[in-house]
Design a protein around this motif. Structure first.
Motif, short mmCIF file in Angstrom:
data_model
loop_
_atom_site.label_atom_id
_atom_site.label_comp_id
_atom_site.label_asym_id
_atom_site.label_seq_id
_atom_site.Cartn_x
_atom_site.Cartn_y
_atom_site.Cartn_z
N THR A 166 -6.19 3.54 -2.50
CA THR A 166 -6.30 1.97 -2.17
C THR A 166 -6.72 1.70 -0.64
O THR A 166 -7.48 1.11 -0.21
N LYS A 167 -5.70 2.47 0.06
CA LYS A 167 -5.81 2.60 1.51
C LYS A 167 -7.18 3.08 2.10
O LYS A 167 -7.60 2.43 2.98
N TYR A 214 -2.81 -6.33 -4.19
CA TYR A 214 -2.32 -6.62 -5.62
C TYR A 214 -2.93 -5.22 -6.50
O TYR A 214 -2.11 -4.83 -7.41
N MET A 215 -4.09 -4.84 -6.46
CA MET A 215 -4.62 -3.92 -7.23
C MET A 215 -4.04 -2.37 -6.80
O MET A 215 -4.27 -1.60 -7.80
N SER A 216 -3.44 -2.29 -5.66
CA SER A 216 -2.78 -1.01 -5.33
C SER A 216 -1.57 -0.85 -6.55
O SER A 216 -1.44 0.48 -6.59
N THR A 217 -1.21 -1.90 -7.11
CA THR A 217 -0.19 -1.70 -8.39
C THR A 217 -0.98 -0.41 -9.31
O THR A 217 -0.01 0.19 -9.79
N LEU A 228 0.85 -1.16 0.19
CA LEU A 228 -0.07 0.07 0.08
C LEU A 228 0.73 1.22 -0.09
O LEU A 228 0.22 2.18 -0.11
N ARG A 229 2.20 1.13 -0.08
CA ARG A 229 2.97 2.20 -0.09
C ARG A 229 2.64 2.76 -1.50
O ARG A 229 2.77 2.42 -2.71
N GLY A 266 -1.48 6.81 -10.98
CA GLY A 266 -1.62 8.19 -10.04
C GLY A 266 -2.97 8.07 -9.35
O GLY A 266 -3.86 7.29 -9.64
N SER A 267 -2.95 8.64 -8.10
CA SER A 267 -4.03 8.52 -7.29
C SER A 267 -5.32 9.19 -7.72
O SER A 267 -6.50 8.63 -7.72
N ARG A 268 -5.17 10.24 -8.58
CA ARG A 268 -6.37 11.12 -8.98
C ARG A 268 -7.07 10.23 -10.23
O ARG A 268 -8.21 10.17 -10.26
N LYS A 269 -6.41 9.60 -11.19
CA LYS A 269 -6.73 8.91 -12.27
C LYS A 269 -7.46 7.57 -11.66
O LYS A 269 -8.42 7.09 -12.19
#
Length: 300
Positions: free
Chosen positions: A12-13, A76-79, A6-7, A85-88
Motif C-alpha cells: 500500500t505504501k 483505510y484500504m491498507s487494512t 500504513l504499518r 498479507g502483502s503477496r496476496k
C-alpha cells in the motif's frame, strides 16, 4: 479496535508513493500526460487500437483533489493488506487492474455498437486514475465487517465504512460520466474475484518477486520483513505448521486455518500465544493481529 495506517502495509505504501510521484511528473509534463493518461474509447481504442492506454491511464489522476481523496481511501484500504498479507494483496491489486480494465473495454464497446451515439458520447471519455482498483478495494473492505471500526464523525460514533462511502461518492459524482463505467467494472471484477473465476483468487506473483521486494524495496520503504505481517508462506514453513496443528488443535470456535494464517504472519510467536490472542478477540483476526503486534512491541 481495527488498526489503520500504513504499518505492516508495504505494498500500500509503495502504491501511494508511486501515484504521488507519477502524478507530479505527469502533471509537469503535459505532452506525456496527453500521451499516457488520456483515454477516449473512440478514437484511441477504436479504431486506433492503442490498447496500452488502458494500462497507462491508471498511473495518475487528473487533479490533486482526486489524488488526495484516493490517499484518504488508501489509508483505510491498507487494512486489507494486513489481513491478506502483502503477496496476496499485491496479486489482488494486479488482478483487479487487469480484469477491470478488460471489462471497461467490453462495456464501452457494447455502448459503442449497441447504444445511440448520444449515450455513448457521454461515457466515451474515461477518467484517469486507478478507479477500477479503488472501487474493488472499497467493495472488499465494506463487505468485511471485521475490518471496519467505529469512529467519531461530527460528534457522532459511526462505522468507518460510512467515511469510505462519503469519500467514494464524492469522487464518483464529481466525475460521474467518466467514472461510472470504471465503478461498474471494478465491482464486477471484485465479484469475479470472489467467486474465484478461473482461479483468480489463487493466483500469486512468483516467489522471486517477493524476494526481490524484500531485498531491495522494503528497505527503501523502511518496512520490517514482510513475513511478520503474513505476506509469505513458504512450503517448508507450511509443512511445519501442519505438523504442529496435528499435535495441538485449537479450542472450540478457533479454526485451524485461522491459527495457521496468523502463525505465518508471526512466525516467531508461540502457537499458544496466537490461540490466546484469538480467544481474547473472540475470533476476530484483525483484533488478534493488533494484540500480537502490541505484544511484539512490548517484547522488543
Amino acid at each position: 479496535m481495527t488498526e489503520v495506517g500504513l504499518r505492516g502495509a508495504p505494498a500500500t505504501k509503495f502504491l501511494l508513493c508511486s501515484l504521488c510521484v507519477l502524478s507530479v511528473i505527469l502533471g509537469s509534463a503535459p505532452q506525456w500526460r496527453h500521451a499516457l493518461v488520456r483515454l477516449r474509447f473512440a478514437p484511441h481504442i477504436i479504431p486506433k487500437l492503442q490498447l496500452w492506454r488502458l494500462a497507462t491511464i491508471q498511473l495518475s489522476f487528473n487533479t490533486t483533489t482526486e489524488l488526495v481523496r484516493f490517499l484518504v481511501l488508501l489509508y483505510y484500504m491498507s487494512t486489507l493488506e494486513r489481513i491478506f498479507g502483502s503477496r496476496k494483496f499485491s496479486a489482488f491489486i494486479f488482478i483487479h487492474a487487469l480484469v477491470g480494465q478488460t471489462l471497461v473495454s467490453f462495456m464501452l464497446a457494447a455502448l459503442r455498437f449497441c447504444m445511440p451515439h448520444q449515450i455513448f458520447a457521454t461515457f466515451n471519455m474515461v477518467s484517469a486514475g486507478p478507479y477500477v482498483v479503488l472501487y474493488a478495494c472499497v467493495q472488499e473492505y465494506c463487505s468485511r465487517k471485521a475490518l471496519r471500526q467505529p469512529i467519531r464523525l461530527f460528534g457522532l460514533q459511526v462505522d468507518s465504512k460510512w467515511v469510505v462511502y462519503l469519500v467514494i461518492a464524492n469522487m464518483m459524482f464529481s466525475r460521474l460520466s467518466s467514472t461510472a463505467i470504471l465503478a461498474a467494472a471494478g465491482l464486477a471484477a471484485n465479484y469475479l474475484y470472489n467467486i474465484d473465476l478461473a482461479g483468480l483468487k489463487q493466483w500469486r506473483f512468483p516467489a522471486w518477486t517477493e524476494n526481490f521486494a524484500t531485498k531491495w524495496m522494503y528497505p527503501l520503504l523502511d518496512q520490517p520483513s514482510p513475513s511478520r505481517y503474513g505476506s509469505a508462506r513458504m512450503a517448508s514453513q507450511s509443512a511445519t505448521l501442519h505438523a504442529a496443528q496435528r499435535q495441538q488443535q485449537p479450542q472450540n470456535t478457533i479454526s485451524a486455518e485461522l491459527v495457521e494464517n496468523l502463525q505465518s504472519m508471526f512466525p516467531t510467536t508461540d502457537q499458544e500465544q496466537i490461540i490466546q490472542a484469538l480467544q481474547t478477540s473472540n475470533g476476530n483476526p484483525e483484533q488478534a493481529v493488533a494484540i500480537l503486534l502490541s505484544s511484539s512491541r512490548v517484547a522488543n
